[in-house]
Design a protein around this motif. Structure first.
Motif, PDB file in Angstrom:
ATOM      1  N   ARG A 123       1.992   8.961  15.333  1.00 31.20           N
ATOM      2  CA  ARG A 123       1.551   7.837  14.497  1.00 31.20           C
ATOM      3  C   ARG A 123       1.403   8.365  13.075  1.00 31.20           C
ATOM      4  O   ARG A 123       0.640   9.308  12.832  1.00 31.20           O
ATOM      5  N   ILE A 124       2.133   7.751  12.155  1.00 29.89           N
ATOM      6  CA  ILE A 124       2.183   8.224  10.771  1.00 29.89           C
ATOM      7  C   ILE A 124       1.636   7.139   9.851  1.00 29.89           C
ATOM      8  O   ILE A 124       2.092   5.987   9.898  1.00 29.89           O
ATOM      9  N   ASN A 168       1.631   3.004  -5.765  1.00 29.89           N
ATOM     10  CA  ASN A 168       0.810   2.534  -6.877  1.00 29.89           C
ATOM     11  C   ASN A 168      -0.650   2.387  -6.476  1.00 29.89           C
ATOM     12  O   ASN A 168      -0.975   2.344  -5.285  1.00 29.89           O
ATOM     13  N   PRO A 169      -1.561   2.281  -7.456  1.00 26.17           N
ATOM     14  CA  PRO A 169      -2.954   1.990  -7.123  1.00 26.17           C
ATOM     15  C   PRO A 169      -3.050   0.718  -6.284  1.00 26.17           C
ATOM     16  O   PRO A 169      -2.336  -0.260  -6.535  1.00 26.17           O
ATOM     17  N   HIS A 170      -3.913   0.757  -5.281  1.00 22.68           N
ATOM     18  CA  HIS A 170      -4.110  -0.386  -4.377  1.00 22.68           C
ATOM     19  C   HIS A 170      -2.807  -0.792  -3.693  1.00 22.68           C
ATOM     20  O   HIS A 170      -2.634  -1.951  -3.330  1.00 22.68           O
ATOM     21  N   ALA A 171      -1.893   0.182  -3.497  1.00 21.77           N
ATOM     22  CA  ALA A 171      -0.582  -0.096  -2.891  1.00 21.77           C
ATOM     23  C   ALA A 171       0.125  -1.237  -3.602  1.00 21.77           C
ATOM     24  O   ALA A 171       0.820  -2.048  -2.981  1.00 21.77           O
ATOM     25  N   GLY A 172      -0.029  -1.280  -4.909  1.00 23.69           N
ATOM     26  CA  GLY A 172       0.680  -2.260  -5.730  1.00 23.69           C
ATOM     27  C   GLY A 172      -0.052  -3.553  -5.972  1.00 23.69           C
ATOM     28  O   GLY A 172       0.379  -4.361  -6.791  1.00 23.69           O
ATOM     29  N   GLY A 192       1.092   1.133   7.223  1.00 20.63           N
ATOM     30  CA  GLY A 192       1.181   1.109   5.769  1.00 20.63           C
ATOM     31  C   GLY A 192       2.265   0.198   5.243  1.00 20.63           C
ATOM     32  O   GLY A 192       2.891  -0.535   5.997  1.00 20.63           O
ATOM     33  N   PRO A 193       2.467   0.289   3.917  1.00 24.37           N
ATOM     34  CA  PRO A 193       1.823   1.233   2.983  1.00 24.37           C
ATOM     35  C   PRO A 193       0.365   0.879   2.726  1.00 24.37           C
ATOM     36  O   PRO A 193       0.022  -0.288   2.563  1.00 24.37           O
ATOM     37  N   LEU A 194      -0.443   1.922   2.665  1.00 27.47           N
ATOM     38  CA  LEU A 194      -1.881   1.778   2.489  1.00 27.47           C
ATOM     39  C   LEU A 194      -2.320   2.396   1.168  1.00 27.47           C
ATOM     40  O   LEU A 194      -1.749   3.405   0.725  1.00 27.47           O
ATOM     41  N   PRO A 195      -3.325   1.834   0.518  1.00 29.90           N
ATOM     42  CA  PRO A 195      -3.835   2.437  -0.721  1.00 29.90           C
ATOM     43  C   PRO A 195      -4.328   3.857  -0.457  1.00 29.90           C
ATOM     44  O   PRO A 195      -5.123   4.094   0.462  1.00 29.90           O
ATOM     45  N   ALA A 196      -3.860   4.794  -1.248  1.00 31.21           N
ATOM     46  CA  ALA A 196      -4.200   6.194  -1.002  1.00 31.21           C
ATOM     47  C   ALA A 196      -5.683   6.474  -1.191  1.00 31.21           C
ATOM     48  O   ALA A 196      -6.228   7.385  -0.556  1.00 31.21           O
ATOM     49  N   ASP A 235      -1.556  11.024  13.320  1.00 31.82           N
ATOM     50  CA  ASP A 235      -1.049  12.386  13.499  1.00 31.82           C
ATOM     51  C   ASP A 235      -0.618  13.028  12.185  1.00 31.82           C
ATOM     52  O   ASP A 235      -0.615  14.249  12.063  1.00 31.82           O
ATOM     53  N   ALA A 236      -0.240  12.233  11.200  1.00 35.52           N
ATOM     54  CA  ALA A 236       0.146  12.757   9.885  1.00 35.52           C
ATOM     55  C   ALA A 236       0.096  11.623   8.878  1.00 35.52           C
ATOM     56  O   ALA A 236       0.267  10.444   9.223  1.00 35.52           O
ATOM     57  N   VAL A 237      -0.120  11.993   7.638  1.00 34.88           N
ATOM     58  CA  VAL A 237      -0.067  11.057   6.516  1.00 34.88           C
ATOM     59  C   VAL A 237       1.140  11.432   5.666  1.00 34.88           C
ATOM     60  O   VAL A 237       1.391  12.616   5.411  1.00 34.88           O
ATOM     61  N   LEU A 238       1.890  10.422   5.225  1.00 34.29           N
ATOM     62  CA  LEU A 238       2.961  10.659   4.261  1.00 34.29           C
ATOM     63  C   LEU A 238       2.485  10.185   2.903  1.00 34.29           C
ATOM     64  O   LEU A 238       2.261   8.986   2.682  1.00 34.29           O
TER      65      LEU A 238
END
Length: 353
Positions: free
Chosen positions: A221-222, A228-232, A261-265, A278-281
């Motif tokens: 699960r990734i 962008n800020p707030h995922a755009g 995602g895409p999720l706000p970082a 399991d991992a974040v891209l």
């Protein structure tokens, strides 16, 4: 030479000779507990000089690449010799030794591809002095090994020590984390243009395949960061999510990849969002790696996915200011070696099944 699964041979390149790489290799060899037959790739005279400088009591055993590497033994460091171009002093970069650093990488790659080593672990190099030596376009280990192995795409993944095994992949109080990068060593102004559908698809496929191959994660699960800020913010803060990232993720979900995602970082890296991941891209270098290094600096390793060989590295640089003083912490190198040994065993077992 056949690779022994129970004690894999790992080629340890000693990195920039003016940095801490040589003494980190010596520090680990001086003590017990290495999970692999580690052979240093570097100049024996440099290692002998640095051992005396930092009071590392290590016997250096020079070997040819096709000679058997002995079982791990405290106080003994086998060496595949590569000659410095000129003598090296701690903390003082020498342009002439840049070709030496690259030659150690080339030897390690050849050994892995020939079956003389089950993987390679790299101590830090200095990108600036290699560029100053005339190697235009050099941007680091990751891209150099991609080209040396003749593959089209590789993925940089960093993992904290508690995230090295599949059973410990989930977020655990901020300690266990894997972060991969969609782009690596690019100026920030070039990142948005590099986030393309084709690049994201290649990277996510490699990440999924190698989490299975090297980490034993059956259905990875990734979680994917927005650019962008707030995922755009629905297109108000950038349209890359709408035009590139979302369509790519939807298509890959149709292929069976498990993607969030895409999720706000700024909120993705919290326990609630990381539970079961399991991992974040991350989309770029400084989006994901500051979080990982805060969670586990000195206890993390850098992994290159997408290669036909195992490669891990430390999570830090050459530390020229610490070189030759015997105060550098070998913790990250120990994690990198343990991870490479684990990956090599898993890969060997999979090839036999």
């Amino acid at each position: 030479m056949a690779v022994v699964v129970q004690a894999p041979v790992l080629a340890l390149t000693t990195g920039e000779p003016a940095g801490i790489g040589p003494e980190l290799a010596l520090q680990l060899a001086a003590g017990p507990g290495l999970p692999a037959r580690v052979v240093a790739v570097g100049d024996p005279q440099l290692l002998a000089e640095r051992a005396a400088m930092v009071d590392a009591r290590v016997e250096l055993v020079t070997l040819a690449p096709d000679e058997p590497v002995p079982a791990p033994k405290a106080g003994v460091l086998p060496v595949w010799p590569v000659a410095l171009r000129e003598p090296s002093l701690p903390g003082r970069l020498a342009v002439a030794n840049s070709d030496y650093v690259l030659e150690t990488l080339d030897l390690a790659v050849r050994a892995c591809l020939a079956g003389d080593a089950a993987g390679m672990v790299t101590a830090p190099l200095h990108k600036g002095v290699i560029l100053d030596a005339g190697h235009a376009g050099f941007s680091g280990h990751t891209e150099y090994l991609r080209d040396a192995c003749g593959v089209d795409e590789v993925v940089m993944l960093l993992a904290t020590d508690q995230a090295l095994h599949a059973s410990e992949a989930s977020w655990q109080g901020g300690a266990a984390l894997r972060v991969a990068l969609a782009t690596t060593h690019l100026p920030l102004k070039d990142v948005a243009g590099a986030i393309t559908d084709a690049r994201l698809a290649r990277i996510l496929r490699i990440l999924q395949a190698d989490l299975k191959r090297w980490f034993g994660v059956e259905n990875p699960r990734i979680a994917v960061c927005g650019l962008n800020p707030h995922a755009g913010e629905g297109g108000h803060l950038g349209r890359e999510e709408i035009e590139v990232i979302v369509p790519c993720l939807e298509r890959l979900r149709g292929e069976g990849l498990c993607l969030d995602g895409p999720l706000p970082a700024d909120t993705l890296f919290t326990p609630r969002h990381l539970a079961g991941v399991d991992a974040v891209l991350a989309m770029y270098h400084d989006q994901g790696l500051p979080v990982l290094k805060y969670a586990g600096f000195g206890r993390a390793a850098n992994i290159t996915l997408g290669l036909p060989l195992v490669r891990t590295s430390v999570d830090h640089g050459t530390a020229l200011d610490l070189a030759g003083r015997g105060v550098a912490d070998p913790g990250s190198l120990r994690v990198a070696i343990a991870l490479a040994a684990d990956m090599a065993r898993r890969g060997a077992a999979a090839s036999l099944s």
